[in-house]
Structure formats: structure tokens, C-alpha cells
Design an enzyme around this catalytic site. Structure first.
Site, PDB file in Angstrom:
ATOM      1  N   ALA A 179      32.866   2.798  49.238  1.00 48.21           N
ATOM      2  CA  ALA A 179      32.933   4.174  49.740  1.00 48.21           C
ATOM      3  C   ALA A 179      31.536   4.774  49.688  1.00 48.21           C
ATOM      4  O   ALA A 179      30.559   4.097  49.327  1.00 48.21           O
ATOM      5  CB  ALA A 179      33.924   4.997  48.929  1.00 48.21           C
ATOM      6  N   SER A 180      31.447   6.057  50.018  1.00 44.43           N
ATOM      7  CA  SER A 180      30.126   6.685  50.115  1.00 44.43           C
ATOM      8  C   SER A 180      29.450   6.827  48.764  1.00 44.43           C
ATOM      9  O   SER A 180      28.226   6.817  48.669  1.00 44.43           O
ATOM     10  CB  SER A 180      30.251   8.058  50.771  1.00 44.43           C
ATOM     11  OG  SER A 180      31.126   8.882  50.032  1.00 44.43           O
ATOM     12  N   ILE A 181      30.242   6.953  47.696  1.00 46.75           N
ATOM     13  CA  ILE A 181      29.672   7.204  46.372  1.00 46.75           C
ATOM     14  C   ILE A 181      29.515   5.917  45.567  1.00 46.75           C
ATOM     15  O   ILE A 181      28.542   5.753  44.837  1.00 46.75           O
ATOM     16  CB  ILE A 181      30.553   8.207  45.592  1.00 46.75           C
ATOM     17  CG1 ILE A 181      30.603   9.550  46.324  1.00 46.75           C
ATOM     18  CG2 ILE A 181      30.045   8.405  44.172  1.00 46.75           C
ATOM     19  CD1 ILE A 181      29.271  10.264  46.417  1.00 46.75           C
ATOM     20  N   ALA A 182      30.450   4.985  45.673  1.00 46.99           N
ATOM     21  CA  ALA A 182      30.435   3.798  44.808  1.00 46.99           C
ATOM     22  C   ALA A 182      31.177   2.655  45.481  1.00 46.99           C
ATOM     23  O   ALA A 182      31.822   2.825  46.526  1.00 46.99           O
ATOM     24  CB  ALA A 182      31.075   4.122  43.456  1.00 46.99           C
ATOM     25  N   VAL A 220      33.442  -1.234  44.280  1.00 49.14           N
ATOM     26  CA  VAL A 220      34.174  -1.849  43.168  1.00 49.14           C
ATOM     27  C   VAL A 220      34.127  -3.369  43.291  1.00 49.14           C
ATOM     28  O   VAL A 220      34.328  -3.921  44.380  1.00 49.14           O
ATOM     29  CB  VAL A 220      35.639  -1.365  43.141  1.00 49.14           C
ATOM     30  CG1 VAL A 220      36.415  -2.055  42.016  1.00 49.14           C
ATOM     31  CG2 VAL A 220      35.706   0.154  42.980  1.00 49.14           C
ATOM     32  N   LYS A 247      33.209  -0.490  38.631  1.00 52.42           N
ATOM     33  CA  LYS A 247      32.827   0.494  39.639  1.00 52.42           C
ATOM     34  C   LYS A 247      31.353   0.816  39.483  1.00 52.42           C
ATOM     35  O   LYS A 247      30.909   1.218  38.400  1.00 52.42           O
ATOM     36  CB  LYS A 247      33.670   1.768  39.498  1.00 52.42           C
ATOM     37  CG  LYS A 247      33.490   2.754  40.636  1.00 52.42           C
ATOM     38  CD  LYS A 247      34.550   3.852  40.584  1.00 52.42           C
ATOM     39  CE  LYS A 247      34.467   4.764  41.794  1.00 52.42           C
ATOM     40  NZ  LYS A 247      35.557   5.773  41.807  1.00 52.42           N
ATOM     41  N   ASP A 304      43.714  13.541  44.020  1.00 53.69           N
ATOM     42  CA  ASP A 304      43.308  12.717  45.168  1.00 53.69           C
ATOM     43  C   ASP A 304      44.340  11.617  45.389  1.00 53.69           C
ATOM     44  O   ASP A 304      43.997  10.442  45.529  1.00 53.69           O
ATOM     45  CB  ASP A 304      41.922  12.130  44.908  1.00 53.69           C
ATOM     46  CG  ASP A 304      41.241  11.653  46.185  1.00 53.69           C
ATOM     47  OD1 ASP A 304      41.685  12.056  47.282  1.00 53.69           O
ATOM     48  OD2 ASP A 304      40.273  10.878  46.103  1.00 53.69           O
TER      49      ASP A 304
END
Length: 524
Positions: free
Chosen positions: A128-131, A133, A151, A286
Site C-alpha cells: 500500500a502507499s504507507i507500508a 507486508v 510490516k 477501517d
């Protein structure tokens, strides 16, 4: 130079997707409206404005996509067509180099990856944009190996975020000063809220702490599994957690084939949500299908698996009371009480007329009562109330926006699994129990327990205070004694008043409990 180039790219994207026309047409200056018409000449702007905005944000990159996702639940600020399009934004970006991920892990823990893990999958399972896995096998200190998920924060995110946020603040200032809706939309506050949200997501330790709190809260419910965090291997840019194995909840056919009771699964999801909201005041905010799986392991068969805890919502006792009373008043068609609650909460200007707000709320809520209870959407009720609130300048609190977004997700998911799901029959026991606890003797006893440590601290000091008093001279003691006698007489009168008032309060509680139980037990 980089900031200038980035600004030029944003302007080019805005022109290409017609965002200039979308923005300038809402400005209050006549010359800006004229400029919007001139700029739109010769361009194909036939696509709906919401679609154009969504596609532009996707071209501008993951930070702007994130901003659109955060903004999408704000139905009190956005027109419905734009909010619906922003809700379709997907946070999917290509993974970064696995060697970079390995380097981040080794710097965080000061050891080679081969010493920490007996195996480490270089190919990420999610990005994803942040991290992103990776799966691995952790070497425990006791020699026991554990299957884990690692992560890793995407490198270089902070400088990128700061640059884009600076540009967003500038654009927010323009919108606030030039747009007719600028004051109501509060774009600077929206960007500030997004700033806080992004910086929270950049600290993975915070996410691990959120997961640990939810795991403790849900421990006795036996309906949901939360991964365990391995705190020896948690840092701000890397966290290691228990690997969870399950079937994605969106794959309903696979769940049925595995023997999962789909209708029970739908009810359990609603139970989990209302437990987190009304019992704990701390909820996973979320809960879209990508973050939910279902266990098919024999020991935990049919339980939910929750993932990704970067966004959580918290509710105070005041928030919970507001929600419980709003839902209860809604189902009793007591629209005047709903209006009074909005004003009492301080989210509506105090000069607002109760009858005007009551009439607006009636227009929102009454159409739902032509349907069976199972067809009533609590999330849609909140959404419509937020939209109506725009007329009355209601200050919608961020935690309630998160709640509304999550409730819509849960409701949609539950009814996708079971179209006959009656959300109110699941919510009612939580509301009933919460309201009885708030006005009953249990609440009074809890308050006494909360104050007990304070009085326990004062008691040991009484002998010293008495000794200091006895050491004083006779005249000073006589003067203080007379003062104490006067104070004692006043205290006696106060105690009598409190005794009579307390008896009246207890009798009132008994009567209120009986009324509440009769009203809440009666059919709606």
C-alpha cells in the site's frame, strides 16, 4: 525546484481533468466564474465531476489518494456524488524493492535478517502507499519458531508527505478565501486533520499498540481474532505480528464450501462492532473487506480475523450517551428529542430553533418507517443526519465521522452476507444495557470506587493534622473551635438536606429503571 515542479504537475493534472472548472465555478468572485467558462472551452468535460476528481487524485499519487479516502466519509461537507466517487479510491501501489525492506529491518533491530528469522519471503504479500507486508518465520528465544507477518514502512515517506501537505495547505487557503462554501467547508481544518492522520500512520508502534488494546478488549468475546504483537521486534518503521490464516470475507462461496454459517457470521460482525462502540468506546475504524478474514482452523472455526489497525476510533462517555439516546429517540420517532440532543451536545449553534431542526430531522427519518426494521440502515440514518446538518452549521466531530463510515462498512458487509439481517435487533441489547447502567445504582457505585483512591490518600494524614491543631495556643484553639461549631451546624443542615435529597434520588432511580425497562422491552 522540486516543489515548483510538483506544483506544475498538480496544475497540469487539474487542467487535464477539469478540476479548475469544478473549483472556479464554486468561487464567489464573478471574474473567477467567467475564467472557469473560458478555460472549459475546447475540452471534453462530459464525465461526471466526481469521476474526474477521483481519477485526478489517482494520478497525483498515493498521498492524494489517501486524502480522498479520508475525505470520502465527510458527507456533511461533500455533495453525495463526489463522496460516492471518493469512496471508490483504492490504495494500491507497486511494492518497493525487497532488498530495501530487508535493509530497513536490519537497521531497526541491529541484526541480519537471517539471525531474526529462519525464513523470510522476499516477495511481499500486500503493498500500500504507507507500508508493505512480508511473511516470515520468527526464531523465538525459547527455540520455538512462530509464523509471522512483517510490516515495513515505505522508505522516504516523511519528506514526500511534508511536501504534498505544504501544497495542500496552500490550496486550502485559496479555497477558504475564494470559495462561497469556504468557511463552511473549513478546508484548513480538514487538511490539519489529514496531517494528524498521516503522521499517526507513519508510526507503526502506534498501530501495534492499537492492535494490543483491541486484542485485550476482545479476549473474552470469542468472536474475533486479533494478531499478537511481538514487542521485541516492533519499531516505528517495522512491526512483527502473528501471522493470521483465513479466507477473505469477500469470498462468500469459499466460506460456504468450508461450512461457515454465513447468517451467524453476519450477526457476529454487528455484535463485534457494537461491543467495541458501546462497551469499550474503542473500535476498529477501517473494517472494509480487505482487512477482514474468517478463520477455518478447527479451534477457531468461524471467527473473524481483523487486520490493519492504523485507524481506530475512540468515544467518550458523552459520545456514547449521545449515540445511544439518538438511536433510541429515532426508533421511537421522537424527533424533538433528536433535535434537543443536537443542541445540547453543542454541535449546533445555541440560537438554533428546536422546531426547525425537528422538522428537518423528521424529513430525514420518517421515510424509513414505511419499511420493516430489517430494512432500516442505521448508517444511512447517520449519513442523512450529517447531510441535513449542513443547513444548520452543525460541527460534526471526527470520531462520529469515523463511526458513521465504519457503521456503513459493517452494515453493507453484514447485509451482503445476510440480506435479512435486522441490525436493530442486534443493537438494541447494547443500547438497553448501556442506558440502564448510566442511570442505575451501578453507575453511582462506580463513581464511589473511582474516588476511593483520593480519600485513601487523605486518611493517613489525619493524625498529623490533629497533632498540629492540638499544639496551638488556647485562644487560637477557642477561636477555631467556635468556627468549627458554626461550620458543624451548617454541615448538619446540609447533611439533612442531602439525606432527604438522596432518598428522593434513590426512589427516582427505582422509578426510572422500571420505566426504562418497560419502554425498552415494549415492541417498537
Amino acid at each position: 525546484m522540486r516543489r515548483t515542479l510538483r506544483s506544475a504537475f498538480i496544475v497540469w493534472i487539474a487542467l487535464r481533468y477539469g478540476l479548475d472548472e469544478l473549483l472556479l465555478s464554486s468561487f464567489q468572485r464573478p471574474w473567477l466564474r467567467l475564467l472557469a467558462r473560458i478555460l472549459s472551452v475546447g475540452r471534453d468535460l462530459s464525465a461526471p465531476r466526481g469521476q474526474r476528481l477521483r481519477e485526478a487524485l489517482e494520478r497525483l499519487g498515493p498521498i492524494f489518494v489517501k486524502f480522498g479516502q479520508v475525505l470520502s466519509p465527510r458527507r456533511d461537507l461533500l455533495p453525495p456524488d463526489i463522496a460516492d466517487e471518493l469512496a471508490r479510491l483504492q490504495d494500491r501501489v507497486p511494492p518497493f524493492d525487497s532488498e530495501v525492506a530487508v535493509g530497513i529491518i536490519e537497521r531497526a533491530f541491529g541484526r541480519p535478517v537471517s539471525e531474526i528469522f529462519s525464513s523470510f519471503e522476499r516477495e511481499p504479500v500486500a503493498s500500500a502507499s504507507i507500508a508493505q507486508v512480508h511473511f516470515a518465520t520468527l526464531r523465538g528465544r525459547d527455540g520455538v519458531e512462530r509464523e509471522v507477518a512483517v510490516k515495513v514502512l515505505r522508505p522516504g515517506m516523511l519528506p514526500v508527505i511534508e511536501k504534498d501537505l505544504a501544497l495542500m495547505r496552500t490550496m486550502a487557503g485559496w479555497v477558504e478565501n475564494l470559495s462561497a462554501d469556504g468557511k463552511r467547508l473549513k478546508p484548513r481544518e480538514v487538511v490539519a486533520e489529514f496531517d494528524t492522520y498521516l503522521h499517526d500512520e507513519l508510526d507503526l508502534v502506534r498501530e501495534a499498540a492499537n492492535a494490543a488494546q483491541l486484542r485485550r478488549n476482545m479476549a473474552g468475546l470469542d468472536l474475533v481474532l486479533i494478531p499478537e504483537m511481538f514487542w521485541d521486534y516492533c519499531a516505528s518503521d517495522v512491526i512483527v505480528m502473528e501471522r493470521m490464516n483465513g479466507i477473505p470475507i469477500s469470498q462468500v462461496d469459499r466460506l460456504r464450501a468450508a461450512g461457515v454459517d454465513i447468517r451467524k457470521l453476519a450477526r457476529d460482525g454487528v455484535t463485534i462492532f457494537f461491543t467495541q462502540v458501546f462497551r469499550d468506546g474503542f473500535f476498529h475504524a477501517d473494517m472494509h473487506p480487505g482487512n477482514i478474514q474468517v478463520s477455518v482452523e478447527p479451534a477457531t472455526f468461524g471467527r473473524y480475523i481483523s487486520l490493519d489497525f492504523g485507524i481506530v476510533g475512540t468515544l467518550t462517555e458523552f459520545d456514547k450517551e449521545y449515540l445511544a439516546q439518538n438511536f433510541t429517540a429515532f426508533f421511537r420517532r421522537d424527533y424533538k428529542r433528536v433535535a434537543e440532543l443536537h443542541i445540547e451536545s453543542g454541535w449546533v449553534p445555541p440560537q438554533t430553533r428546536v422546531d426547525a431542526l425537528e422538522s428537518a430531522i423528521r424529513g430525514v427519518c420518517e421515510p424509513y418507517f414505511d419499511r420493516p426494521l430489517k430494512e432500516i440502515s442505521l448508517g444511512m440514518v447517520l449519513l442523512r443526519l450529517f447531510q441535513t446538518s449542513r443547513r444548520f452549521n452543525v460541527e460534526i466531530q471526527p470520531q462520529l465521522v469515523l463511526l458513521q463510515k465504519t457503521l456503513l462498512n459493517i452494515e453493507g458487509l453484514g447485509r451482503q452476507l445476510d440480506p435479512e439481517l435486522d441490525l436493530w435487533s442486534t443493537a438494541k441489547p447494547f443500547l438497553e444495557k448501556w442506558m440502564v447502567e448510566q442511570v442505575g445504582p451501578q453507575k453511582l457505585l462506580a463513581e464511589f470506587k473511582a474516588q476511593a483512591p483520593r480519600y485513601a490518600k487523605l486518611l493517613p494524614e489525619l493524625p498529623r493534622l490533629l497533632h498540629d491543631y492540638l499544639r496551638r495556643g488556647p485562644e487560637e484553639r477557642e477561636r477555631e473551635l467556635q468556627e468549627l461549631l458554626r461550620e458543624q451546624r451548617r454541615t448538619n443542615k446540609l447533611l439533612q438536606a442531602l439525606l432527604y435529597g438522596g432518598l428522593g434520588f434513590v426512589l427516582g432511580l427505582v422509578v426510572m429503571q422500571l420505566i426504562l425497562r418497560v419502554r425498552l422491552a415494549s415492541p417498537l
